[in-house]
Scaffold this active site. Structure first.
Site, short mmCIF file in Angstrom:
data_model
loop_
_atom_site.label_atom_id
_atom_site.label_comp_id
_atom_site.label_asym_id
_atom_site.label_seq_id
_atom_site.Cartn_x
_atom_site.Cartn_y
_atom_site.Cartn_z
N CYS A 97 -10.60 0.74 -7.65
CA CYS A 97 -10.15 -0.40 -6.84
C CYS A 97 -10.73 -1.65 -7.47
O CYS A 97 -11.95 -1.83 -7.48
CB CYS A 97 -10.60 -0.25 -5.40
SG CYS A 97 -10.16 -1.67 -4.35
N GLY A 98 -9.87 -2.51 -8.02
CA GLY A 98 -10.34 -3.69 -8.73
C GLY A 98 -11.04 -4.69 -7.83
O GLY A 98 -12.15 -5.15 -8.13
N GLU A 105 -9.51 3.13 0.38
CA GLU A 105 -8.67 1.94 0.53
C GLU A 105 -7.82 2.01 1.79
O GLU A 105 -7.30 3.07 2.14
CB GLU A 105 -7.76 1.77 -0.69
CG GLU A 105 -8.51 1.44 -1.98
CD GLU A 105 -7.58 0.93 -3.04
OE1 GLU A 105 -6.81 -0.01 -2.77
OE2 GLU A 105 -7.61 1.47 -4.17
N ARG A 106 -7.68 0.87 2.45
CA ARG A 106 -6.80 0.77 3.61
C ARG A 106 -5.41 1.27 3.28
O ARG A 106 -4.82 0.90 2.28
CB ARG A 106 -6.65 -0.70 4.04
CG ARG A 106 -7.75 -1.38 4.71
CD ARG A 106 -7.37 -2.83 5.05
NE ARG A 106 -6.86 -3.55 3.88
CZ ARG A 106 -6.30 -4.75 3.91
NH1 ARG A 106 -6.16 -5.38 5.05
NH2 ARG A 106 -5.88 -5.32 2.80
N ASN A 130 -11.37 -2.18 3.29
CA ASN A 130 -11.61 -1.14 2.29
C ASN A 130 -13.11 -0.89 2.29
O ASN A 130 -13.89 -1.82 2.49
CB ASN A 130 -11.15 -1.62 0.92
CG ASN A 130 -9.70 -2.07 0.90
OD1 ASN A 130 -8.78 -1.26 0.88
ND2 ASN A 130 -9.47 -3.38 0.93
N ASN A 141 0.83 -1.20 0.00
CA ASN A 141 0.00 0.00 0.00
C ASN A 141 0.87 1.25 0.00
O ASN A 141 2.06 1.19 0.29
CB ASN A 141 -0.92 0.01 1.22
CG ASN A 141 -1.96 -1.07 1.18
OD1 ASN A 141 -2.59 -1.31 0.16
ND2 ASN A 141 -2.16 -1.75 2.31
N ASN A 199 -8.69 -9.94 -0.03
CA ASN A 199 -8.54 -8.83 0.91
C ASN A 199 -9.93 -8.35 1.30
O ASN A 199 -10.92 -8.64 0.63
CB ASN A 199 -7.68 -7.70 0.29
CG ASN A 199 -8.28 -7.13 -0.98
OD1 ASN A 199 -9.24 -7.63 -1.52
ND2 ASN A 199 -7.68 -6.07 -1.50
N CYS A 239 -4.51 -6.77 -5.19
CA CYS A 239 -4.99 -5.54 -5.83
C CYS A 239 -5.39 -5.89 -7.25
O CYS A 239 -4.54 -6.24 -8.07
CB CYS A 239 -3.92 -4.46 -5.82
SG CYS A 239 -4.42 -2.93 -6.65
N GLY A 240 -6.68 -5.82 -7.56
CA GLY A 240 -7.17 -6.24 -8.86
C GLY A 240 -6.66 -5.38 -10.00
O GLY A 240 -6.27 -5.89 -11.06
N ASN A 241 -6.67 -4.05 -9.83
CA ASN A 241 -6.09 -3.19 -10.86
C ASN A 241 -4.58 -3.39 -10.93
O ASN A 241 -3.99 -3.37 -12.00
CB ASN A 241 -6.40 -1.72 -10.56
CG ASN A 241 -7.87 -1.38 -10.75
OD1 ASN A 241 -8.51 -1.84 -11.69
ND2 ASN A 241 -8.42 -0.59 -9.85
#
Length: 317
Positions: free
Chosen positions: A256-257, A247-248, A223, A96, A190, A105-107
């Site tokens: 955010c994906g 987002e955390r 998140n 992060n 997550n 993280c999807g993106n």
């Protein structure tokens, strides 16, 4: 510059000085942006302070997070993953923006794979797939004509008993919302907590400069996604929603994906029987696609699709 700013600048300079000469790229997926570094020998050690300094938008390169590309065999987590997924040669070591570790993280996955291709570390023609390692397990990515599609794996409710019984499991408070709102917590590897709002005016009024309050909070934090379903919700078999996210360890991001996937899970759950399996999720940085399907393990999986862009490469001075 006051004394506090001067001290902060000196700390940032000190944190990044040891990384002089480090080659990096900057990329984004629908505005969710990352600093990317290749570490094929597993020799790069990045402290949380150094990651935060690199992600600082004023004194560093700037990004919602940092991604290190490292061979899975050189990571403890990667070695465990290789036992069941021997083709997962590369591991996405994601941090992060504050330097803390993150599971997924999807993106970031899409941008990570695009970075591997751009650096010549993998060959991935359109239509072909690649398996990579993450802290949320192995992920399969397909290169498409418009970007990349990622099998994000199965989803699950974080508080399954409450979700099944009431369709809600927590209350979320945020600046700009007069009262706490009911929410549903979903794990995509997550944690996410999804709040449905009635109209776009509410979404625009919600202030995400500070972290929303979630009660109860999932064990590892969460998140928080604020979502407005479209009216009509479904058009020609496709569901549509608009989302903002805190987002955390980062704050509000352009996209955010995993959050888009969790939002689709929640809205589909609330919509009930007959809700579609395909969704478009509009975020400040663009649009991502979410699709539900039965995976090879027999569980319902979520696919995330969207673009990935490398905007710059350079060397730290």
């Amino acid at each position: 510059m006051d004394h506090t700013q001067s001290v902060a600048a000196e700390r940032t300079a000190g944190d990044t000085a040891a990384l002089s000469g480090l080659k990096f790229s900057k990329g984004h997926g629908t505005g969710n942006d990352f600093v990317l570094v290749a570490d094929p020998n597993g020799a790069l050690s990045l402290s949380p302070e150094q990651v935060a300094a690199l992600c600082d938008r004023h004194r560093g390169i700037g990004g919602d997070g940092l991604i290190r590309a490292v061979p899975s065999r050189l990571m403890a987590e990667g070695q465990e993953l290789l036992a069941a997924n021997p083709d997962a040669e590369w591991f996405m070591d994601y941090r992060n923006g504050d330097g803390s570790l993150s599971e997924m993280c999807g993106n970031g996955v899409r941008v990570f794979v695009h970075f591997l291709v751009a650096e010549g570390l993998v060959d991935l023609p359109a239509g072909e797939s690649l398996i990579i390692g993450t802290r949320a397990g192995a992920k399969t990515i397909v290169r498409t004509a418009a970007g990349y599609a990622v099998d994000m794996g199965p989803w699950e409710f974080i508080f399954p008993g409450e979700a099944t019984a009431r369709a809600m499991d927590s209350l979320v408070s945020a600046e700009g919302l007069e009262v706490a709102r009911p929410a549903l917590s979903v794990s995509m590897g997550n944690p996410h907590t999804v709040v449905a709002l009635a109209e776009m005016a509410e979404l625009e009024a919600t202030q995400l400069f500070t972290a929303p309050s979630v009660d109860p909070t999932p064990p590892h934090g969460t998140n928080v996604e604020f979502v407005v379903p479209a009216e009509p919700l479904v058009h020609e078999g496709m569901g549509t929603m608009t989302m903002r996210v805190h987002e955390r360890g980062v704050g509000e991001t352009q996209s955010c994906g995993t959050g888009a996937c969790a939002a689709a899970v929640a809205i589909r759950h609330w919509a009930g029987q007959g809700a579609p399996d395909a969704w478009n999720v509009h975020v400040p940085g663009g649009v991502v696609g979410v699709k539900f399907f039965v995976g090879p393990d027999g569980h319902e999986h979520v696919e995330l699709s969207g673009p990935a862009v490398i905007v710059a490469s350079g060397t730290l001075s």
